[in-house]
Design a protein around this motif. Sequence first.
Motif, PDB file in Angstrom:
ATOM      1  N   UNK A  34       0.822  -1.211   0.000  1.00 29.94           N
ATOM      2  CA  UNK A  34       0.000   0.000   0.000  1.00 29.94           C
ATOM      3  C   UNK A  34       0.855   1.259   0.000  1.00 29.94           C
ATOM      4  N   UNK A  35       2.076   1.139   0.482  1.00 26.09           N
ATOM      5  CA  UNK A  35       2.974   2.287   0.584  1.00 26.09           C
ATOM      6  C   UNK A  35       3.891   2.421  -0.635  1.00 26.09           C
ATOM      7  N   UNK A  36       4.279   1.288  -1.209  1.00 27.12           N
ATOM      8  CA  UNK A  36       5.198   1.264  -2.351  1.00 27.12           C
ATOM      9  C   UNK A  36       4.661   0.304  -3.414  1.00 27.12           C
ATOM     10  N   UNK A  37       5.025   0.530  -4.684  1.00 27.24           N
ATOM     11  CA  UNK A  37       4.589  -0.392  -5.743  1.00 27.24           C
ATOM     12  C   UNK A  37       5.415  -1.681  -5.707  1.00 27.24           C
ATOM     13  N   UNK A  38       4.938  -2.625  -4.910  1.00 23.63           N
ATOM     14  CA  UNK A  38       5.639  -3.887  -4.694  1.00 23.63           C
ATOM     15  C   UNK A  38       4.787  -5.031  -5.236  1.00 23.63           C
ATOM     16  N   UNK A  39       5.445  -5.915  -5.957  1.00 27.57           N
ATOM     17  CA  UNK A  39       4.808  -7.170  -6.354  1.00 27.57           C
ATOM     18  C   UNK A  39       5.686  -8.301  -5.844  1.00 27.57           C
ATOM     19  N   UNK A  40       5.044  -9.352  -5.370  1.00 27.04           N
ATOM     20  CA  UNK A  40       5.786 -10.477  -4.799  1.00 27.04           C
ATOM     21  C   UNK A  40       5.496 -11.739  -5.603  1.00 27.04           C
ATOM     22  N   UNK A  41       6.551 -12.378  -6.045  1.00 27.67           N
ATOM     23  CA  UNK A  41       6.452 -13.679  -6.711  1.00 27.67           C
ATOM     24  C   UNK A  41       7.017 -14.706  -5.750  1.00 27.67           C
TER      25      UNK A  41
END
Length: 84
Positions: free
Chosen positions: A55-62
């Motif tokens: 929500x704070x940074x554009x993070x995607x987790x694989x």
Amino acid sequence: MISVVIQTYKEADSIQDVIRRSGTALAASGEEYELIIVDDNSGDGTAERAEELGEEFPVRVLRRAGRLGLATAVVDGWKLAKGN
């Protein structure tokens, strides 16, 4: 867009700091960016801690179960990247 791929394995204690520092530095550039966290089946909550900052940074987790290793993690992250 700038895409940064970060491979992790058992980095629960440091991943949020890495994301905050990287995100802050990239935001200061004024360019659109994304952080792609490629987690190799850590059992310590690394992926969950990374997702908390979505929500704070554009993070995607694989999350990769059964596939381990730095080289393939980076390649898998590049496949998800939206940046140039």
